[in-house]
Scaffold this motif. Structure first.
Motif, short mmCIF file in Angstrom:
data_model
loop_
_atom_site.label_atom_id
_atom_site.label_comp_id
_atom_site.label_asym_id
_atom_site.label_seq_id
_atom_site.Cartn_x
_atom_site.Cartn_y
_atom_site.Cartn_z
N GLU A 71 -0.05 3.97 9.60
CA GLU A 71 -1.02 3.31 8.73
C GLU A 71 -0.95 1.79 8.80
O GLU A 71 -1.89 1.09 8.40
CB GLU A 71 -0.85 3.77 7.27
CG GLU A 71 0.51 3.52 6.67
CD GLU A 71 1.46 4.70 6.81
OE1 GLU A 71 2.27 4.90 5.88
OE2 GLU A 71 1.39 5.41 7.83
N ASN A 72 0.16 1.25 9.30
CA ASN A 72 0.30 -0.19 9.48
C ASN A 72 -0.22 -0.67 10.83
O ASN A 72 -0.42 -1.88 11.02
CB ASN A 72 1.77 -0.60 9.38
CG ASN A 72 2.33 -0.46 7.99
OD1 ASN A 72 1.59 -0.48 7.01
ND2 ASN A 72 3.64 -0.31 7.90
N LYS B 280 0.80 -1.23 0.00
CA LYS B 280 0.00 0.00 0.00
C LYS B 280 0.83 1.28 0.00
O LYS B 280 0.30 2.37 -0.22
CB LYS B 280 -0.95 0.01 1.20
CG LYS B 280 -0.29 0.08 2.56
CD LYS B 280 -1.33 0.09 3.66
CE LYS B 280 -0.69 0.08 5.03
NZ LYS B 280 0.10 -1.16 5.25
N GLN B 281 2.13 1.16 0.26
CA GLN B 281 2.96 2.35 0.28
C GLN B 281 3.23 2.85 -1.14
O GLN B 281 3.01 2.16 -2.12
CB GLN B 281 4.28 2.06 1.01
CG GLN B 281 4.14 1.45 2.38
CD GLN B 281 3.40 2.34 3.36
OE1 GLN B 281 3.36 3.55 3.19
NE2 GLN B 281 2.80 1.75 4.38
N SER B 282 3.72 4.07 -1.23
CA SER B 282 3.97 4.70 -2.53
C SER B 282 5.19 4.09 -3.21
O SER B 282 6.04 3.46 -2.57
CB SER B 282 4.19 6.20 -2.34
OG SER B 282 5.41 6.43 -1.64
N GLY C 198 -10.08 4.43 -0.44
CA GLY C 198 -8.80 4.87 0.10
C GLY C 198 -8.66 4.63 1.59
O GLY C 198 -7.63 4.97 2.18
N SER C 199 -9.67 4.05 2.22
CA SER C 199 -9.62 3.80 3.66
C SER C 199 -8.71 2.61 3.96
O SER C 199 -8.49 1.74 3.11
CB SER C 199 -11.02 3.54 4.20
OG SER C 199 -11.61 2.42 3.57
N LEU C 200 -8.18 2.58 5.18
CA LEU C 200 -7.28 1.52 5.62
C LEU C 200 -8.05 0.45 6.34
O LEU C 200 -8.81 0.73 7.27
CB LEU C 200 -6.20 2.11 6.52
CG LEU C 200 -5.27 3.12 5.85
CD1 LEU C 200 -4.40 3.82 6.89
CD2 LEU C 200 -4.39 2.45 4.79
N ARG D 204 -5.05 -0.81 1.75
CA ARG D 204 -5.78 0.41 1.42
C ARG D 204 -6.86 0.07 0.41
O ARG D 204 -6.57 -0.47 -0.66
CB ARG D 204 -4.83 1.46 0.85
CG ARG D 204 -5.46 2.85 0.71
CD ARG D 204 -4.47 3.85 0.13
NE ARG D 204 -3.26 3.95 0.92
CZ ARG D 204 -3.15 4.71 2.01
NH1 ARG D 204 -4.19 5.42 2.42
NH2 ARG D 204 -2.00 4.76 2.67
N ASP D 205 -8.12 0.32 0.76
CA ASP D 205 -9.22 0.04 -0.15
C ASP D 205 -9.05 0.87 -1.42
O ASP D 205 -8.93 2.10 -1.36
CB ASP D 205 -10.55 0.37 0.51
CG ASP D 205 -11.73 0.00 -0.36
OD1 ASP D 205 -12.15 0.85 -1.17
OD2 ASP D 205 -12.22 -1.14 -0.24
N PRO E 36 -4.95 1.12 12.40
CA PRO E 36 -6.20 0.51 11.94
C PRO E 36 -6.54 -0.80 12.66
O PRO E 36 -7.71 -1.16 12.76
CB PRO E 36 -5.96 0.28 10.45
CG PRO E 36 -5.00 1.34 10.06
CD PRO E 36 -4.07 1.45 11.25
#
Length: 292
Positions: free
Chosen positions: A154-155, A64-66, A119-121, A114-115, A158
């Protein structure tokens, strides 16, 4: 019980950071570096099938990271969680428990997705309970400046927000009464309360060594990562661990060594070193045949 190695992906890290004060001329003999001084690493998880439970140990770094983020870690190879689950006949929906040794991004990044639409986690394993040591959770959610880049909100957050997190308590060093079909060794040199599964399987003891011993090249006791928060404690923990593992004829299962999956140990003039290396499936297939 059945155990399956799960390859979650490969990446690279700076060899100097991975070996701390050890000179490159020494560590590159076991972990050769590329032109950018990067060495090859793996994210090798463990899947434990025990009656009606399917327990995943660590999740790799996820996706999910850039691209900019992953650009720092030079991803290579074709392994990922989904393909590895397919090979052993399972899916993410089958996972009942996710056991996280600790919360650095390369161990828990795949725990959250990430959906693509909202965009939700969200927890990546929607039917699973996630397990973390309570002291590691406190440590990771209030990180020190040295580890802050490894503990990504973010990891982590959630898991609590979605109500799927459970915390393990106890000072150890070995937790014998656990919610799992294995014991847990607690070590604190790398980060607070890293949890290492100690599994009895087909008459052998397997230890998932995670970041206590990242690769075979790290078996010498002074070979300690620059990432460890308490290197002198790691020095002590490794010495005690390796002596106990040798005494018990344990097999070490490596999370981060892309070329050595499972090894046995031997005493040498230079200390405890690898005796033989094995592919997990081949070793236990042969072992089972010999002991029928």
């Amino acid at each position: 019980m059945k155990i399956y190695p799960i390859e979650a992906g490969n990446f690279k890290l700076d060899g100097g950071a991975m070996f701390g004060v050890v000179p490159k001329k020494i560590w590159e003999k076991t972990n050769p570096a590329d032109k950018d001084n990067l060495i090859e690493m793996s994210c090798r998880c463990l899947l434990i099938e025990d009656e009606k439970r399917l327990i995943l140990v660590d999740t790799g770094f996820g996706n999910k990271q850039s691209s900019r983020f992953f650009g720092h870690y030079k991803l290579w190879g074709k392994h990922n969680l989904e393909n590895s689950f397919d090979k052993v006949g399972f899916s993410k929906e089958d996972i009942t428990d996710v056991f996280l040794t600790h919360l650095h991004f390369d161990h828990c990044g795949g725990a959250v997705i990430r959906d693509p639409e909202s965009g939700s986690l969200l927890p990546a394993f929607k039917n699973a309970t996630y397990w973390v040591h309570s002291d590691q959770w406190k440590w990771a959610t209030n990180p020190n400046s040295r580890e802050k880049a490894s503990f990504l909100k973010e990891n982590i957050l959630p898991l609590s927000e979605k109500g799927c997190l459970k915390l393990i308590k106890g000072d150890g060093p070995v937790l014998s009464k656990t919610p799992f079909p294995f014991k847990i060794l607690l070590v604190d040199g790398h980060t607070e309360k890293q949890m290492l599964p100690i599994i009895n399987y087909k008459g052998k003891q397997i230890i998932y060594v995670a970041d206590l011993i990242p690769t075979v090249g790290h078996l010498p006791i002074p070979y300690i990562m620059g990432y460890d928060t308490r290197p002198l404690l790691t020095l002590k923990e490794k010495g005690l661990f390796l002596n106990e593992a040798l005494k018990n004829n344990s097999l070490l299962f490596f999370e981060h060594d892309p070329h050595n999956e499972l090894i046995s140990l031997q005493k040498t003039e230079k200390g405890i070193r690898m005796k033989e290396q094995y592919r997990f499936d081949s070793y236990f297939s042969d072992y089972f045949e010999k002991n029928e």
